[in-house]
Design an enzyme around this catalytic site. Sequence first.
Site, PDB file in Angstrom:
ATOM      1  N   GLU A  14      -3.854   7.533  -3.978  1.00  0.00           N
ATOM      2  CA  GLU A  14      -3.794   6.421  -3.250  1.00  0.00           C
ATOM      3  C   GLU A  14      -3.665   5.164  -4.267  1.00  0.00           C
ATOM      4  O   GLU A  14      -4.081   4.551  -5.579  1.00  0.00           O
ATOM      5  CB  GLU A  14      -4.743   6.016  -2.059  1.00  0.00           C
ATOM      6  CG  GLU A  14      -5.220   4.345  -1.328  1.00  0.00           C
ATOM      7  CD  GLU A  14      -5.799   4.003  -0.591  1.00  0.00           C
ATOM      8  OE1 GLU A  14      -6.000   4.715   0.461  1.00  0.00           O
ATOM      9  OE2 GLU A  14      -7.120   3.846  -1.713  1.00  0.00           O
TER      10      GLU A  14
ATOM     11  N   TYR B 197       0.842  -1.646  -0.475  1.00  0.00           N
ATOM     12  CA  TYR B 197      -0.366   0.350  -0.375  1.00  0.00           C
ATOM     13  C   TYR B 197       0.808   1.193  -0.331  1.00  0.00           C
ATOM     14  O   TYR B 197       1.681   1.295   0.854  1.00  0.00           O
ATOM     15  CB  TYR B 197      -1.254   0.458   0.913  1.00  0.00           C
ATOM     16  CG  TYR B 197      -1.971   1.534   1.438  1.00  0.00           C
ATOM     17  CD1 TYR B 197      -3.482   1.159   0.631  1.00  0.00           C
ATOM     18  CD2 TYR B 197      -0.950   2.421   2.062  1.00  0.00           C
ATOM     19  CE1 TYR B 197      -3.501   2.548   1.849  1.00  0.00           C
ATOM     20  CE2 TYR B 197      -1.673   3.473   1.910  1.00  0.00           C
ATOM     21  CZ  TYR B 197      -2.842   3.718   1.881  1.00  0.00           C
ATOM     22  OH  TYR B 197      -4.046   4.606   1.882  1.00  0.00           O
TER      23      TYR B 197
END
Length: 392
Positions: free
Chosen positions: A192, A105
């Site tokens: 993101e 991530y």
Amino acid sequence: MKIQEADAKTLLVAQGLPVPDWEVAHTVPEARAAAERILAGGASAVVIKAQVLVGGRGKAGGVKLASNPDEAEKVAAAILGMDIKGITVRKVLVAAAADIAREFYMSAVLDRAERRILLMGSAEGGVEIEQVAESNPEAIVRIHADPLLGLRDWQAREMAFRLGLGGHLKAAVAVAKGLVKTMLAYDADLVEINPLAVVREGPAGGAEERLVCLDAKITLDDSALFRHPDHEVLRDPDDEAPADAEARRHDISFIHLDGTIGCMVNGAGLAMTTMDLVKRAGGEPANFLDIGGGAKADRVAAAMRLILAEPKVEAILVNIFGGITRGDEVAHGLIEARSRQSRDVPMVVRIVGTNAEEAARLLEEAHFATADSLDEAAAKAVAAARSARGAA
Ligand code: GDP
Ligand code: MN
């Protein structure tokens, strides 16, 4: 403003980030044709992904693999039209299926408290970051970029090493810096990548590994949209309630509330005060509404439509302090709006300042209930709502 994965990926590519090629399809035949092209290009399977502005599409069944055109057609037919968290899927992204070795991530997000861009990373990719923050907060690496110097190379390297991406140091540094660059280039408040994936490439799932952005989520700062007029087309109609869209088109600040007294005011401060006075008079405001400075009759009429669209509204309080806004313009707007209004709701109007006398004359001719002071107007509106309720 949230934008779709495919649009976010276009922005990432423009900033030099590694994103595998994709196509967007709106229909099942389009999806099949895209899959055929990708499979003919040497991919062993395709991934088909719902394009909706919600997270967790994978879990909801909106991300699926297919290894031949027939299967792709079936999968696309299942995903297009599917309901994911209340939103109907109208398009899909089709890409060569990645052979994922590891998922990470990484995101750049505006840290308002620190007034800096925060780079966040985690080796637990594919999992929603809120979940990681709850179950395993130490797993999240946080590094602030310098407001003047940006994200330094050593900071990007630190992120890479702490995630265990030392083997892909160059690529990981490029992604980390690229996220911050993307954020600044487009005035985003979030960029993101989840998952940022190490994928195996080459013939037969060969030995070559590459770091790629498999998913992308970007939210653009609404207040900076005027600097990016080309981003307006990226707006997803599903992301905005129709009333909010209507308000935005007319430059009206509108916030829906739960009460029964509709409020139309010019100026944010005066709108807040008006709401306070409605409460003091024993009522509850149905909305915050600021028609802004210099509102013309058409904007007043639009504001009236927004207020009346809420069935709970029992009375309307109009409070205008004419400065740049001209009282007579507002009065014309009110008269026009009432003539078109589908249901009869009592209205109390207070207009002071520029052209107030002319406004008063117009309103009197049109038999509007008026008030001289704001307290009186609020009390009258609340009383009108009460008697409307009593009559019903
Ligand atoms: P989200 O669920 O809305 O975040 O959608 P994602 O694009 O992140 O996809 C969800 C999950 O599907 C990912 O975490 C991956 O595990 C999986 N996935 C997505 N794309 C691919 C792919 O190309 N190949 C494989 N094998 N899995 C994928
Ligand atoms: Mn994801």
